[in-house]
Scaffold this active site. Sequence first.
Site, short mmCIF file in Angstrom:
data_model
loop_
_atom_site.label_atom_id
_atom_site.label_comp_id
_atom_site.label_asym_id
_atom_site.label_seq_id
_atom_site.Cartn_x
_atom_site.Cartn_y
_atom_site.Cartn_z
N ARG A 191 0.82 -1.22 0.00
CA ARG A 191 0.00 0.00 0.00
C ARG A 191 0.85 1.26 0.00
NH1 ARG A 191 -2.18 -3.67 -1.37
NH2 ARG A 191 -4.12 -4.59 -0.64
N SER A 241 -11.59 -2.02 1.94
CA SER A 241 -10.91 -2.35 3.19
C SER A 241 -10.47 -1.06 3.87
CB SER A 241 -9.70 -3.26 2.93
OG SER A 241 -10.11 -4.49 2.39
N GLU A 311 -6.24 2.55 5.92
CA GLU A 311 -5.81 2.56 4.52
C GLU A 311 -6.44 3.74 3.80
OE1 GLU A 311 -6.56 -0.46 0.82
OE2 GLU A 311 -5.79 -1.33 2.67
#
Length: 322
Positions: A191, A241, A311
């Site tokens: 990420r 998510s 995230e």
Amino acid sequence: MREFDENAKQKLCQRLACILQPEQILVDEKMSAHTTFRVGGEADIFVEINTSKELQKVLAALSAEGYSEPGTDYYLLGNGSNVLVSDSGIRGVVLHLSKEFGDIVLDEPDGTTLVCKAGASLAAVAHKAYEYGLTGFEFAAGIPGSLGGAIVMNAGAYGGEMRHVVKCVRLMTPRGEIIEKKAEEMRFSYRHSILKEEPLVVLEASVVLARGSQQEIRAKMEDLAARRREKQPLEYPSAGSTFKRPAGHFAAKLIEDAGLRGFSTGGAQVSEKHCGFIINRGNATAADIYTLIAEVQKRVKISSQVTIEPEVIMLGFGEKGR
């Protein structure tokens, strides 16, 4: 950052009007219409940019008016699928890449490379790969984001990540210069990419795939889509998510173990279907979602002594999450 008052907004709009069509410049635009959470207040100025030339001119105009700091004075927005905008909105300019930035073309010499503009949705790239009988991008077909945003975050799912398929990326600096970086220069990790460190704008990327059977490609995409429908709360607005995967753990398992399945704050809820998702039950505010994220972090830390990090990119929030 210079004060962004009504006079400053008007002056900047006048400068932008020399570059763009009136319909490309939106004042006090509600960000709830541009994020998958379906929440968020107004952006001072929302700009639709159709070409790389327009982007160069807009960045020059912003710089000339003193708004030259990306992430502070202006923000790049893709599909808004990994963003939470505060209820008070965004003080500054939001740049949204559209039209030309959705193009996807096959690089004819080798026939296995797709040249994809930053605004192309991952679903569109996956479908184009299927049309050409190219395999390797099926993992991204259900990720609700744009190619540019996916490269910024090194998005991934079901064992695949952007770093596995991206060969090189064309970028624009805040000064309007166009540069190219190879995949190994992008500092891809979980990420993360160089774009989390340096103020560069993705223009396009070369995605290298392999020849495959259309029947098998379609079957894999359908299988992954079915798994998503079964396990993810796709019927509710969310940002996918919500939390990154902590080393050695799964965020959803930690959240469930903390007894937070179905836990809610206002209209925001930890999904009962998948604890890794925070969803908008229909009447959530951005403050509800922000507060719930913080509460989940706190309770997971108490329960498991593990820190989970969001995230989701949060824009426009002050200390109190308003």
